[in-house]
Design a protein around this motif. Structure first.
Motif: not given
Length: 403
Positions: A178-204
């Motif tokens: 299960e992977v759920l993500v949510g994001y809200r920018a505090g400034r007038a825009g879509v992107l803020g200074g917070d960030f996230y990411d999720v990546v699966q590696l070759a070994d699983g």
């Protein structure tokens, strides 16, 4: 009182700057008699106007820093619509064609080509000329405002599309995780200074990251996007997990605009068998272990808390190994959900205990998207949109279902 004068070159001070209603007018007319007639009409119109005169189109092109141009279509160096087109292409403001031609076609062609109005010399008096000049200037100003509004709207839409493109999509092959993500920018825009990411590696195994660049604004948003991109690049390059934070700190120091800028982050490595995780903290809030079957949610038990990235202190980022078993859910988040104030309670913030309550109430409702429900309830407690950037990532595993 209007005055038709001829200057060898445009003056430095074009009219009285204290007169807010002053109209700067350029008369393009080679006939002295017609120029005198225009002066009389302008005097009768009672306009606050400062008028300069050009006898040729060549001279007029160099003197277009005005509000309106009165253009005769019969000039020594240009005739008909060519004169009008040349002026407009040179950046002329509002243009009123004032000519001796009486045919209707010429008037229609002039307006179609971009003139604000078309007047026949023999049919003009002061009132008509004054009204035509005023309306021409106002229409031109409205057109310019509309163009600027359209330009701003297009730029805003492009910015939104650009920022959305910078928001990552989890790169996960394991559909059972299960992977759920949510994001809200505090400034007038879509992107803020917070960030996230999720990546699966070759070994699983699966790596998840949330981070928070200190400060608010476009510079912090840009830096957050750089750090997130750098992290994914390092992960895809199969950089050892223990080296990710040190290398990310090097990127931060290289890219930040000021030496006091720092970033907090938390990173989780989910083992290939999904039964355990390694937790790395860089001055960031501890993730939540979500309650199951009515049990309360808690903070992940860990004593490993490394320093924030970019702070000139010694210390490494050691992993805390946590065995979670066959069934678990974790929530990673930035402090936007913690520092939001509660409406009607002054400066009281939601804090960790408040967030745990929000999460447990959301879990009890068994929503299809836990992250969106949590963000909605936090906003409701705050009484409106959050002023701080917020990123939330939920990872979950149910070994029984997976089998």
């Amino acid at each position: 009182m209007s005055d038709v004068v001829e200057w060898p070159a445009p003056p430095d001070d074009f009219g009285d700057p204290s007169d807010a209603d002053l109209i700067r007018l350029l008369l393009v007319e080679d006939d002295d008699g017609d120029a005198m007639l225009v002066a009389e009409h302008l005097e009768d119109a009672g306009l606050s106007v400062q008028t300069a005169r050009a006898r040729t189109l060549t001279d007029a092109v160099d003197r277009l820093d005005v509000d309106c141009v009165l253009l005769d279509l019969g000039l020594p160096d240009a005739h008909g619509m060519d004169a009008l087109r040349t002026l407009l292409e040179a950046g002329a403001p509002a243009v009123v064609v004032l000519t001796g031609r009486t045919d209707t076609d010429s008037g229609l062609q002039a307006v179609a080509a971009g003139a604000q109005d078309y007047l026949v010399k023999g049919e003009v008096d002061g009132a008509l000329l004054g009204r035509s000049i005023r309306y021409a200037v106002q229409r031109r100003q409205l057109q310019a405002a509309d163009r600027e509004l359209d330009r701003s709207r297009i730029q805003a839409e492009e910015t939104v599309r650009f920022e959305r493109a910078l928001l990552p999509r989890p790169a996960i092959d394991d559909t059972r995780l299960e992977v759920l993500v949510g994001y809200r920018a505090g400034r007038a825009g879509v992107l803020g200074g917070d960030f996230y990411d999720v990546v699966q590696l070759a070994d699983g195994s699966v790596l998840a990251l949330v981070g928070d660049v200190c400060g608010h604004g476009p510079d912090e948003a840009a830096l957050g996007a750089v750090l997130r991109t750098a992290w994914r690049t390092l992960v895809l390059a199969e950089t050892p997990v223990d080296e990710l934070f040190p290398l990310l700190e090097r990127v931060l120091i290289s890219e930040r605009g000021r030496p006091e800028i720092f970033t907090t982050a938390s990173m989780i490595r989910v083992a290939p068998d999904r039964r355990s995780v390694d937790l790395y903290l860089a001055g960031h809030p501890v993730p939540l272990l979500l309650g199951e079957a009515g049990a309360p949610s808690t903070l992940l038990p860990t004593e490993q808390r490394g320093r924030a990235l970019g702070i000139p202190l010694t210390g490494d980022w050691d992993a805390a190994h946590l065995d979670l078993g066959d069934r678990w859910r974790l929530m990673m988040y930035t402090d936007g959900v913690l520092e939001a104030t509660i409406a009607g309670r002054g400066s009281q913030r939601i804090g960790k205990e408040g967030l745990l309550t929000v999460v447990d109430e959301a879990l009890a409702a068994a929503p299809t998207d836990l992250v969106e429900v949590v963000l909605r309830e936090v906003r409701a407690l705050h009484g409106g949109e959050l002023v701080d950037d917020t990123a939330v990532v939920v990872l979950g595993w149910d070994g029984a279902v997976a089998q």
